[in-house]
Design an enzyme around this catalytic site. Structure first.
Site, PDB file in Angstrom:
ATOM      1  N   SER A  21      -5.495   1.422  -0.489  1.00  0.00           N
ATOM      2  CA  SER A  21      -5.757   1.389  -1.845  1.00  0.00           C
ATOM      3  C   SER A  21      -7.342   0.935  -2.457  1.00  0.00           C
ATOM      4  O   SER A  21      -7.893   1.733  -3.222  1.00  0.00           O
ATOM      5  CB  SER A  21      -5.403  -0.039  -0.528  1.00  0.00           C
ATOM      6  OG  SER A  21      -4.916  -1.033  -1.801  1.00  0.00           O
ATOM      7  N   ASP A  74       6.175   2.579  -3.885  1.00  0.00           N
ATOM      8  CA  ASP A  74       5.232   1.543  -3.359  1.00  0.00           C
ATOM      9  C   ASP A  74       5.190   0.331  -4.933  1.00  0.00           C
ATOM     10  O   ASP A  74       4.959   0.395  -6.099  1.00  0.00           O
ATOM     11  CB  ASP A  74       3.781   2.616  -3.590  1.00  0.00           C
ATOM     12  CG  ASP A  74       2.674   1.565  -2.962  1.00  0.00           C
ATOM     13  OD1 ASP A  74       2.600   0.223  -3.417  1.00  0.00           O
ATOM     14  OD2 ASP A  74       1.788   2.518  -2.695  1.00  0.00           O
ATOM     15  N   HIS A 113       3.118  -0.326   0.496  1.00  0.00           N
ATOM     16  CA  HIS A 113       1.743   0.155   0.350  1.00  0.00           C
ATOM     17  C   HIS A 113       0.804   0.228   0.733  1.00  0.00           C
ATOM     18  O   HIS A 113       0.160   1.067   1.186  1.00  0.00           O
ATOM     19  CB  HIS A 113       1.514  -0.732  -0.522  1.00  0.00           C
ATOM     20  CG  HIS A 113      -0.114  -0.057  -1.291  1.00  0.00           C
ATOM     21  ND1 HIS A 113      -0.662   0.494  -2.179  1.00  0.00           N
ATOM     22  CD2 HIS A 113      -1.072  -1.456  -1.143  1.00  0.00           C
ATOM     23  CE1 HIS A 113      -1.518   0.192  -3.011  1.00  0.00           C
ATOM     24  NE2 HIS A 113      -2.011  -1.059  -1.872  1.00  0.00           N
TER      25      HIS A 113
END
Lengths: 270, 1060
Positions: free
Chosen positions: A95, A217, A246
C-alpha cells in the site's frame, strides 16, 4: 540498539546474505507480514518495522510536520536501513509503503536492489486523465467521517478495505491494528496518503519494480498497476492475483505468499 | 515590512543577516518586487569561496568541474531575469519586501536551529540565531531554488546533505556513520519536481561538540524527534555509565571493567579516561592520579608480537605505577578472538586464539606482578567488547574472566523506551552473565513448540466427526483437504520451531500458534488460536458437506455407498483445492469415477472386471459414446452388468444437471479430441485405465483454457506431471499424446541421471537438459516433450523448469529465452514408496527381471499336441512365412525372416541397468484396487501446485496383466481357430510377451492382430482333421539359438513372427 530501530520497533529476523525489508501500509503494523515471514527467515535476513504513526509506535515521535509528506516516511526507512547498516535490500512495500519505498529508492538507489510493491497506488484521486479510484468528494467525506467518530469509521472502513465481512478474522485483525492508531494521527496519515501524488516521481525510479496487485481492490483499481507499469522509470513487472481486497497478504496468504516469494526470489528477466 | 525585516534579522547570525541584506540589495538592483529565495541562493553562490558553492561542487556526481558551478550561476541569473520587475518605480527607493517563500524558508531555518539545540529550548525565541548553514539548507528546500538547481543538473537534496555532512564533520571528527553516508550519497541528479523535505532536518548537528560526540550513530534521515531523545538520554546515561565503571574499579576484586554492549562503549571509556586525565574526579577517588596506557592500534597491528609487547609493557608500567596506579586500556577485546579479515583459515584462527591465550597469560602475569603494590598504586585493565565478542572471549579463553579479574559491565542501549525490544540474536545463550546483569535485555522466554505429530493427531481426531455427514468419497476429499490444512499447519509449526530458535517476536509466534492446537501449546496464547484452527476445520467440513449434497444426491438417498471403500490412489490429482474451486470439468469427472469403480468392485469378480476394462479400450466401446450422450443414471443401472460400469460412471456425471460447470464444459468439450485421446491411451497402456482417462480429460480441459492459470495470462503450454513407478506406462502415454496431438514422436529428455538412449546421449553431449528442451521447443513449438525423471533432476534444472511453468518461458544456459508455445510437457517422476513388506514377500518384481526375460533371444512357437502327452512332434516347427513389419511407429523396419525380436542385447543392457529396480510390479492381492497399499509420497507440493494436472500411475499388477494377455489371446484363438481347441499359454511365455509389450511401442491388440492371428490362421490350416479334443495348442518359447548377428531396430521387443 539504535534510536530509529527502536522507535520503529525494527526487528531483524532470520539470516541470509540478502536482506528483505517488509514495510506495512496504512492501518496495519508489521504483523501484517506474519504469513510471509516464516517463509523467508530460513533464506533471508528479514527486517520488519512499524511506520511512524502505526498503533505500535510512540505517538510522541509522530512529527505532524514531517509526516505531512511521504518523504518523511521515506527518510524513516532510510534512517532504519542506515542504522542497521544495511548495504542493500529487497524492499517489499504494501500500500502506501510501496510508494514510500519508491521515494526512498529515488533518494538512495544504492540501498535498494529491488522493490516489490503490493497494492500500490501513486495517486488515489481521480484526474481527468487518470483513474485513481477516488473522487475528491469521497475522500473528504471519508476524512470527515474519520474526524467525527474514529471507531465507527474503523469498523466501516476495515471490511471495505479487506474485502470481507465484519466477522471474518482478517477484518477483525485489520480493524484492531487500525484502531490502535491514535485518531488524530490516523487522520493525518490518511490525509497524507490520500492526497499524495507520487506520479511525477515514478519516472525517476531506477530500481526494478515488481508490482503485485489484487484483482479486486477497493483502494487501488487494477488499472493503477498498469499505470505504474507504464510510468515507472525502471524495469517493471506486473502480476495481478486473483485475490480480493487491499490486504491480500493477510486475507489470502495461500495465494499471495507464493507470489511474493516468487517475486523476491526471481528477478525480471532481461 | 521594515519592522518585519528587522525582526527577522535579529533572528539571524551576522553572517546570515549579511547574506539576507545582500540578497535584498540584489533584488533592489534588479528592480524586483520581492526578495525571493532565488535571490538569496544567487547571493550565496556569488561569493567565490561560498559555502554553498563548495557544497555544490562536492555534491555533484560528475565530480567538481568549475564549469558546472558557472552553469549553476547562469541558471540562477536567468531565473532572476525571469522574475517580474516591480510595477511601481517609486518603490525602487525602498528595499523589496521579503517574499512569502523566503519568509517561510527563514522560519524553517529558525525552527531547525531551535530544534537543533535542546538545551536552548527554554530560552526565548529571539535568542536563537540562525546560522548561515541553516539558512542555506532552508533555501535549498525552497521549490524554486531546487528547480533552478535541477536545471543546472544539481540536486538540491544532494547539496543539502553535503552541507549537513560538512557541518557534522566540522563538529565531530570521528563520525564513522557519516563517512559512510558521504560515500553513499548518490542522489538521482534529476530529483523530481517535489522538493523532498526533511521538514525538521537535523539541526542538532550544529549543536555543541559535547553532545555530538555522545551520539556516534547520528543518522541523517532520522526523525529529529528521535534524535533529540537519544542525545539527551545518552548524555545523562553516559554519566551513569562512567560512574558505574568507576565503582567497579574501586573494588578490590573484579576490579577490571569490560564494557559490554553494542553502542557507545568507546565514548564511555573515552569520557572516563578524559575525566581521569583531567583529574576531574574527586580527591577521594583512588584513580585520581592513575596513568593511562592505551594499547593503541600500533600496538595491536602485529598480532604475533602482542604477547612480547605486553611483556615489555611491564617495564613501562613499572616506571609509571608509583605515581598512583596505571590503567591499561585494552581497547576493543575483539583482537583477542578475531582473526584479521584477510585470513579465513581455521588454522589461522587457531593461531590467533593461541596468541590471545598467550596475551591473556602475559596480562595475568602483569596483574599479579603489580597486585602486591600499595592500595593506590595498582594496575587496572579496561576494555570494551560487543556482546558477541565477549561471549567469544568466554568460549575461547574460558579462564580469562578470572585470570584478568574482569567484570563485565553491560552498557544498555541509549533509550530504554517502553516497549523496547532487545536486539535479537545476540542474547540467545541464556547462561550469559551479561544478561543477568542487564534486565533490559532479558530474552523473551521461548514458548514450548508443539510437535508436528501432535498437530497431525489433532486433525485426525477431527476427521472422525464429519464422516457420517457426507459420503465416503467426499469425506475422503474432505480428509485430504484437512490433511493439507494440517500439512500447512505443520509447515508453520515447523517454521515456528525454527523461528523460536531465532526468538521471533511475540506477534509472529501468535500466528504460528494459529496453526497448532490449543492443547499442545502455551495456555496463555493457545486458546484463541486453537479455536481458530477449529473454525477452519469446520469451514472445511461445511464446504464438503455442501459439495457432497450437490455432487452425490444418490448418496444421500442411498447410504449404501457409504460402506464402499474408496480407491485411495486415484485421488491425488483432484485434491488440490484450487482445482475444486475453479470452474472446471475435471474434478467432477474424477470424483464421479471412483464411484463407478467401487460399484464395479462390489458387484463383479476381478476377472470380469478386467474383461470389462479391456473392452473399454476397444474401439467403439461405450465409454466414448456415452460421454457425449450423457445418459441419465438410475440406481438400478449401477447394479447392472459390469460391462456397464463404464457407462455408469460417465452417466454419473451427466446425472447432475445442476452443475453448471459441467454443462459449460460439455458445451465446449471437443468430444472427438477426448474420445480419440482416451482411445489411444487405453489402447497402448490399457493397464493404466484410470491414468489414461485422467490424462485425456486433463488435456482436453487445458486445451479448452481451463488449465491452471499461471502468471495471469492464458497460455498454450500444458504441463502434466506423471507420478508413480510405471515408467513404461508413462512413456507409452506420452508417445500416444505426441502421436495424437502433433503426429510425431515425443521428444524425450531425461533430466535424471539415467540415459535411455545411447545416440541421444551422443547428440546432446555438452548441452544441458534445459538447452535440449529449449532447442526442442524452438524446432517445433507444438510438440510433446517428455521430461523424464524430474525427481532425479538437480536443483538447477528443477528450478528452471519451475520457473518455466510459472512464466511460460524458458531460459537456456546462454540466457536466451524461448516461449513455450503450445507444447505439452510431461514431467515424469516416481516418488513412490513401495511397501517394504510386500517387497520382502516377493510381491514386487524387479523390472530388470521382466526385461531380461523379454530381452533374450526368444521366439514363439505354436505347438499342437496331445493334452496328455508331452510335446509331440517337431513337424509344426515351421517357420512362418510372412514378415510383419509394423509401421505404426514409423520406424520403417525391415525384418529378416526368422529374426528374433529382441536381440539388441547391448542396447538393452544399458537400459536395464539404468532402470534397475525402479519399475515394480505389484502382485495381485485380494484386497483389490481400493486398498492397495501404495502411496505416492513426497511428490513435491510446489511442483504439483503449478502443473496443470498430476496423473498417478499405479504400479502394475502382473497377475492382472498376465490374465489379460492370456484372455485376449485365447479369445483370438477361439475366434480364428476353433473353440474346441484350447490354447495353452505357459506363464513364462506370458511373462516374455509382457516384457516385450513393456518395451515395445506397440499394443497388445495390434500385436495379436498382426502377429498372433496369422499364426493362428496358419495353424488352423494345418490342423489335422479328426478329433481335436485331445489336442491342445501351446504357445511355447522356441529356442534362444536364433542368429544373433542380425541387428534389430531399437524399440521392437516383441517377436514379429511366430513359428507355427
Amino acid at each position: 540498539m539504535g534510536v530509529a530501530e527502536d522507535a520503529h520497533n525494527a526487528r531483524i529476523l532470520g539470516s541470509g546474505d540478502q536482506t528483505i525489508v517488509l514495510a506495512h501500509g496504512f492501518g496495519t503494523d508489521q504483523s501484517v507480514w506474519k504469513h510471509l515471514i516464516p517463509h523467508l527467515v530460513d533464506e533471508y535476513r528479514v527486517i520488519v518495522y512499524d511506520n511512524m504513526g502505526a498503533g505500535t509506535t510512540n505517538p510522541d515521535y509522530f512529527d505532524f510536520e514531517r509526516y505531512t509528506t511521504l518523504e518523511g516516511y521515506a527518510y524513516d526507512v532510510i534512517a532504519i536501513l542506515e542504522e542497521l547498516e544495511v548495504q542493500s535490500c529487497i524492499y517489499v512495500g504494501h500500500s502506501v509503503s510501496a510508494m514510500i519505498g519508491v521515494i526512498a529508492s529515488i533518494t538512495r538507489p544504492d540501498l535498494f536492489t529491488k522493490l516489490v510493491t503490493i497494492s500500490a497506488s501513486p495517486r488515489y484521486l481521480n484526474d481527468p486523465e487518470y483513474f485513481g479510484g477516488f473522487e475528491q468528494e469521497e475522500v473528504h467525506k471519508l476524512l470527515e467521517a474519520m474526524k467525527s467518530n474514529y471507531k465507527a469509521w474503523c469498523s466501516g472502513f476495515a471490511p471495505l478495505v479487506v474485502g470481507g465481512d465484519m466477522e471474518s478474522a482478517v477484518v477483525q485483525e485489520f480493524s484492531r491494528t487500525l484502531f490502535n492508531m491514535r485518531p488524530d494521527i490516523a487522520l493525518i496519515v490518511a490525509q497524507t496518503i490520500f492526497f499524495s501524488d507520487v506520479r511525477p516521481l515514478l519516472q525517476h525510479v531506477t530500481v526494478p519494480c515488481h508490482i503485485i496487485q489484487s484483482m479486486k481492490d477497493l483502494a487501488v483499481p487494477v488499472v493503477v498497476s498498469e499505470f505504474l507499469h507504464q510510468n515507472i522509470g525502471s524495469e517493471t513487472i506486473v502480476e495481478v492475483m486473483c485475490t480480493d481486497g487491499h490486504l491480500p497478504q493477510l486475507s489470502s496468504p495461500d495465494v499471495v505468499v507464493p507470489v511474493i516469494l516468487r517475486h523476491i526470489r526471481n528477478n525480471i528477466a532481461a | 515590512m521594515r519592522a518585519a525585516l528587522s525582526t527577522i534579522q535579529q533572528t539571524l547570525t551576522s553572517d546570515a543577516a549579511n547574506v539576507l541584506n545582500l540578497s535584498i540589495a540584489e533584488a533592489a538592483r534588479r528592480n524586483h518586487g520581492q526578495t525571493t529565495p532565488l535571490h538569496v541562493a544567487a547571493t550565496l553562490l556569488a561569493s567565490p569561496t561560498g559555502f554553498l558553492r563548495q557544497a555544490c561542487i562536492r555534491s555533484h556526481p560528475n565530480s567538481s568541474h568549475p564549469l558546472q558551478c558557472r552553469a549553476l550561476e547562469l541558471c540562477f541569473s536567468v531565473a532572476l531575469e525571469r522574475l517580474p520587475t516591480a510595477q511601481n518605480v517609486s518603490a525602487q527607493a525602498t528595499e523589496p519586501p521579503i517574499s512569502n517563500a523566503l519568509m517561510a524558508a527563514l522560519k524553517r531555518a529558525q525552527a531547525n536551529q531551535r530544534r537543533g539545540c535542546p538545551e536552548q529550548q527554554q530560552q526565548p525565541l529571539l535568542a536563537v540565531k540562525v546560522e548561515l548553514e541553516q539558512l542555506i539548507i532552508s533555501i535549498l528546500d525552497d521549490p524554486s531554488v531546487s528547480r533552478v538547481m535541477r536545471e543546472a543538473s544539481f540536486s538540491s537534496p544532494a547539496v543539502k546533505s553535503t552541507i549537513e555532512q560538512s557541518m557534522n564533520s566540522s563538529t565531530t571528527r570521528s563520525n564513522r556513520q557519516h563517512q559512510i553516508n558521504a560515500s553513499n550519497v548518490n542522489f538521482g541528479a534529476n530529483f523530481a519536481g517535489i522538493v523532498p523535505r526533511i521538514p525538521s532536518n537535523p539541526g542538532l548537528l550544529s549543536s555543541p561538540v559535547g553532545h555530538i560526540s555522545a551520539v556516534p550513530n547520528r543518522n541523517l534521515y532520522l526523525n529529529p524527534r528521535l534524535q533529540q531523545g537519544g542525545a539527551a538520554q545518552a548524555s545523562t546515561q553516559k554519566g551513569e555509565e562512567v560512574k558505574r565503571v568507576l565503582e567497579i574499579m574501586a573494588r578490590t576484586k573484579k576490579k577490571n571493567p569490560v564494557l559490554v554492549g553494542d553502542t557507545e562503549l568507546e565514548s564511555v571509556v573515552k569520557e572516563l579516561l578524559r575525566k581521569i586525565e583531567n583529574q576531574e574526579l574527586g580527591n577521594d577517588e583512588i584513580l585520581k592520579n592513575a596513568q593511562i596506557i592505551s594499547m593503541d592500534k600500533d600496538f595491536l597491528s602485529d598480532k604475533n608480537q602482542i604477547p612480547v609487547k605486553i611483556k615489555e609493557l611491564g617495564g613501562v608500567i613499572d616506571s609509571k605505577i608509583g605515581a598512583g596506579g596505571v590503567i591499561l586500556d585494552l581497547g576493543n577485546l575483539k583482537w583477542l578472538v578475531e582473526q584479521p579479515a584477510s585470513s579465513g583459515l581455521s588454522q589461522q584462527q587457531q593461531m590467533i586464539s593461541e596468541i590471545g591465550r598467550a596475551a591473556i597469560a602475559e596480562m595475568a602475569n602483569l596483574l599479579t606482578r603489580f597486585e602486591g603494590g600499595s592500595k593506590d598504586n595498582r594496575l587496572w585493565l579496561i576494555g570494551t567488547a560487543t556482546c558477541e565478542t565477549y561471549l567469544r572471549c568466554q568460549v575461547y579463553h574460558s579462564t580469562m574472566e578470572n585470570d584478568l579479574d574482569l567484570q563485565a559491565v553491560p552498557i544498555a542501549s541509549k533509550s530504554p523506551l517502553p516497549g523496547m525490544f532487545p536486539r535479537l540474536g545476540t542474547e540467545t545463550i541464556s547462561c550469559n552473565p551479561i544478561e543477568s546483569l542487564n534486565p533490559l535485555k532479558a530474552t523473551p522466554t521461548p514458548t514450548p513448540t508443539p510437535l508436528p505429530a501432535l498437530t497431525r493427531r489433532v486433525s485426525e481426531n477431527l476427521d472422525t466427526t464429519p464422516q457420517t455427514a457426507f459420503c465416503s468419497l467426499c469425506s475422503e476429499n474432505y480428509e485430504k483437504e484437512l490433511a493439507k490444512l494440517a500439512a500447512i499447519k505443520k509447515s508453520f509449526s515447523e517454521a515456528k520451531q525454527d523461528a523460536t530458535k531465532t526468538s521471533l517476536p511475540q506477534w509472529l509466534r501468535n500466528v504460528e500458534l494459529d496453526s497448532s492446537d490449543a492443547k499442545t501449546t502455551d495456555q496463555s496464547l493457545g486458546k484463541g488460536q486453537g479455536s481458530h484452527s477449529k473454525h477452519k476445520t469446520q469451514e472445511l467440513q461445511k464446504k464438503w458437506k455442501d459439495a457432497c449434497l450437490n455432487l452425490h444426491p444418490n448418496f444421500h438417498q442411498n447410504k449404501r455407498s457409504e460402506k464402499l471403500a474408496m480407491p485411495t490412489l486415484s485421488m491425488t490429482s483432484f485434491l488440490n483445492p484450487n482445482l475444486l474451486s475453479r470452474p472446471s470439468f475435471q474434478p467432477k469427472l474424477q470424483t464421479m469415477k471412483p464411484i463407478g469403480e467401487t460399484f464395479q468392485l462390489n458387484t463383479t469378480p476381478v476377472a470380469i472386471q478386467q474383461l470389462a476394462e479391456r473392452e473399454n479400450s476397444r474401439p467403439g466401446s461405450p465409454v466414448q459414446t456415452e460421454l457425449v450422450l450423457g445418459r441419465k443414471k438410475t440406481d438400478s443401472e449401477l447394479e447392472e452388468a459390469p460391462e456397464n460400469e463404464a457407462k455408469d460412471f460417465l452417466s454419473c456425471i451427466s446425472s447432475e444437471p445442476h452443475t453448471k460447470l459441467f454443462d459449460k464444459f460439455a458445451d465446449k468439450l471437443d468430444a472427438d479430441t477426448y474420445k480419440k485421446l482416451l482411445k489411444g491411451l487405453m489402447e497402448r497402456a490399457w493397464w493404466q485405465a484410470e491414468a489414461a482417462s485422467s490424462i485425456a480429460s486433463a488435456i482436453t480441459r487445458c486445451r479448452l483454457g481451463n488449465g491452471k492459470r499461471r502468471g495471469g495470462g492464458s497460455r498454450g503450454d500444458i504441463w502434466l506431471l506423471f507420478t508413480g513407478p510405471d515408467r513404461v506406462g508413462k512413456n507409452k502415454m506420452a508417445s500416444v499424446l505426441a502421436d495424437q496431438i502433433c503426429g510425431a514422436n515425443p521428444i524425450s529428455i531425461c533430466l535424471g541421471t539415467r540415459r535411455n538412449d545411447g545416440d541421444l546421449d551422443m547428440k546432446f553431449r555438452g548441452r544441458t537438459a534445459i538447452d535440449r528442451i529449449t532447442e526442442a521447443i524452438r524446432r517445433d513449438p507444438v510438440s510433446v516433450i517428455l521430461l523424464e525423471d524430474i525427481d532425479e533432476a538437480d536443483m538447477l534444472v528443477r528450478g528452471s523448469i519451475k520457473r518455466a511453468i510459472e512464466r511460460g518461458r524458458l531460459i537456456d544456459s546462454h540466457g536466451r529465452e524461448v516461449s513455450l508455445g503450445n507444447a505439452i510437457f510431461v514431467l515424469t517422476g516416481d516418488w513412490s514408496t513401495p511397501d517394504p513388506e510386500l517387497l520382502r514377500n516377493g510381491h514386487f518384481v524387479d523390472e530388470t527381471k521382466l526385461a531380461s526375460t523379454a530381452s533374450g533371444n526368444w521366439q514363439l512357437g505354436l505347438v499342437l499336441r496331445d493334452k496328455s502327452s508331452k510335446r509331440r512332434a517337431n513337424w509344426l516347427h515351421e517357420e512362418h512365412g510372412s514378415v510383419k513389419s509394423r509401421k505404426e511407429m514409423g520406424s520403417g523396419l525391415s525384418l529378416d525372416l526368422n529374426l528374433a525380436a529382441s536381440n539388441d542385447h547391448d542396447d538393452y543392457r544399458t537400459d536395464g541397468s539404468n532402470n534397475s529396480s525402479d519399475l515394480t510390479i505389484h502382485q495381485e492381492d485380494d484386497r483389490g484396487l481400493a486398498n492397495r497399499p501404495f502411496s505416492i509420497s513426497s511428490v513435491p507440493q510446489e511442483l504439483v501446485n503449478i502443473v496443470d494436472d498430476t496423473i498417478l500411475f499405479k504400479p502394475v499388477e502382473s497377475t492382472f496383466v498376465t490374465q489379460e494377455i492370456k484372455k485376449t489371446m485365447s479369445i483370438k484363438f477361439a475366434m480364428t481357430v476353433d473353440d474346441k481347441l484350447s490354447l495353452e499359454v505357459e506363464d513364462d511365455v506370458v511373462e516374455k510377451i509382457l516384457g516385450g509389450l513393456w518395451h515395445d511401442r506397440t499394443s497388445l491388440e495390434k500385436w495379436i492382430e498382426n502377429v498372433l492371428a496369422p499364426s493362428f490362421d496358419q495353424l488352423k490350416a494345418r490342423l489335422p482333421f479328426g478329433d481335436m479334443s485331445s489336442l491342445v495348442a501351446r504357445l511355447v518359447i522356441e529356442s534362444d539359438s536364433i542368429d544373433q548377428g542380425k541387428s534389430k531396430t531399437n524399440g521392437d521387443w516383441l517377436p514379429s513372427i511366430i513359428i507355427v
